[in-house]
Structure formats: C-alpha cells, structure tokens
Design a protein around this motif. Structure first.
Motif, mmCIF file in Angstrom:
data_model
loop_
_atom_site.group_PDB
_atom_site.id
_atom_site.type_symbol
_atom_site.label_atom_id
_atom_site.label_comp_id
_atom_site.label_asym_id
_atom_site.label_seq_id
_atom_site.Cartn_x
_atom_site.Cartn_y
_atom_site.Cartn_z
ATOM 1 N N TRP A 38 0.835 -1.195 0.000
ATOM 2 C CA TRP A 38 0.000 0.000 0.000
ATOM 3 C C TRP A 38 0.875 1.251 0.000
ATOM 4 N N SER A 39 0.264 2.386 -0.271
ATOM 5 C CA SER A 39 1.010 3.643 -0.389
ATOM 6 C C SER A 39 1.692 4.026 0.925
ATOM 7 N N ILE A 55 9.952 8.883 2.703
ATOM 8 C CA ILE A 55 9.291 10.140 2.387
ATOM 9 C C ILE A 55 7.908 10.116 3.026
ATOM 10 N N THR A 56 7.231 11.251 3.042
ATOM 11 C CA THR A 56 5.887 11.298 3.591
ATOM 12 C C THR A 56 4.883 10.826 2.539
ATOM 13 N N ARG A 57 3.679 10.533 2.994
ATOM 14 C CA ARG A 57 2.633 10.136 2.054
ATOM 15 C C ARG A 57 2.304 11.282 1.114
ATOM 16 N N ARG A 58 2.365 12.505 1.607
ATOM 17 C CA ARG A 58 2.087 13.678 0.778
ATOM 18 C C ARG A 58 3.140 13.809 -0.336
ATOM 19 N N THR A 59 4.404 13.561 -0.021
ATOM 20 C CA THR A 59 5.444 13.620 -1.038
ATOM 21 C C THR A 59 5.225 12.527 -2.077
ATOM 22 N N LEU A 60 4.827 11.345 -1.643
ATOM 23 C CA LEU A 60 4.524 10.263 -2.577
ATOM 24 C C LEU A 60 3.357 10.663 -3.479
ATOM 25 N N ILE A 110 3.352 14.333 -10.516
ATOM 26 C CA ILE A 110 4.321 14.886 -11.462
ATOM 27 C C ILE A 110 5.014 13.788 -12.264
ATOM 28 N N GLY A 111 4.679 12.538 -11.974
ATOM 29 C CA GLY A 111 5.238 11.414 -12.728
ATOM 30 C C GLY A 111 6.661 11.066 -12.341
ATOM 31 N N LYS A 112 7.048 11.340 -11.105
ATOM 32 C CA LYS A 112 8.429 11.086 -10.693
ATOM 33 C C LYS A 112 8.623 9.702 -10.081
ATOM 34 N N GLY A 113 7.750 9.266 -9.249
ATOM 35 C CA GLY A 113 7.951 8.027 -8.504
ATOM 36 C C GLY A 113 7.475 6.806 -9.258
ATOM 37 N N PRO A 114 7.408 5.677 -8.556
ATOM 38 C CA PRO A 114 6.912 4.449 -9.188
ATOM 39 C C PRO A 114 5.425 4.571 -9.534
ATOM 40 N N GLU A 115 5.015 3.846 -10.525
ATOM 41 C CA GLU A 115 3.629 3.907 -11.011
ATOM 42 C C GLU A 115 2.714 3.057 -10.119
ATOM 43 N N PRO A 116 1.664 3.661 -9.527
ATOM 44 C CA PRO A 116 0.754 2.871 -8.687
ATOM 45 C C PRO A 116 -0.323 2.167 -9.511
ATOM 46 N N GLN A 117 -0.929 1.164 -8.910
ATOM 47 C CA GLN A 117 -2.054 0.451 -9.500
ATOM 48 C C GLN A 117 -3.226 0.560 -8.540
ATOM 49 N N ARG A 118 -4.422 0.719 -9.068
ATOM 50 C CA ARG A 118 -5.613 0.742 -8.227
ATOM 51 C C ARG A 118 -6.014 -0.690 -7.887
#
Length: 96
Positions: free
Chosen positions: A16-17, A26-31, A37-45
C-alpha cells in the motif's frame, strides 16, 4: 462509512502507499506529489486503494541512491571561478 483500521491485504508483490512511502523514507504527501508529477513508481488501483509494486519501489530507491553521488566526469553547470585579484603592496611611510 468510516474506514476500518485494518485494510485488506494488498495483492501479492504489491504494498500500500503508506508502506511505499515508509520504504522510500518520504511522507505520504510527497509520494502523492511524486505520483502527480510522474516522478515516482507507477501505482495500480486495487479495491479503491493505491498499491505499489515492490519491485518498482525498490528500483526507484536504487535509482535515487545512484543519482545522489557526484560524478567526477560530470561537467559543472556553474560559471567558472573569477580570477583572483592581486593585493597592492603595503604603503611605506614617506621619508621626511
């Protein structure tokens, strides 16, 4: 309807996130910002929540650690140093 304190387990190979942010230090807000902005890993719903692939999170961490070390061959983007000014010789007292 209030959220339960125990969310369902994520699918195999995913986290989970909250756990992804903790692993990335990092914080959840930074994630959340990274996601927008497309910087981190790509999440899946998954069941209305965001799940991150463990492999993607680990790859992102490795990439971030790899870019923090300065390269000796890298060209500096700053301007060159200014030439040093020579000091004037000290004044000698005038002879009377």
């Amino acid at each position: 309807m209030p959220r339960t304190s125990n969310p369902p387990p994520p699918p195999p190979g995913y986290i989970w996130s909250d756990e992804a942010a903790r692993r990335m230090s990092i914080t959840r807000r930074t994630l959340w910002n990274y996601r927008h902005i497309g910087k981190g890993p790509e999440p899946q719903r998954y069941r209305g929540r965001l799940a991150y692939s463990i492999a993607d999170v680990e790859a992102h961490i490795a990439a971030e650690l790899g870019t923090s070390e300065p390269d000796a061959d890298r060209v500096r983007e700053s301007r060159p140093p200014e030439p040093r000014l020579t000091r004037k010789p000290a004044r000698t007292p005038a002879a009377a």
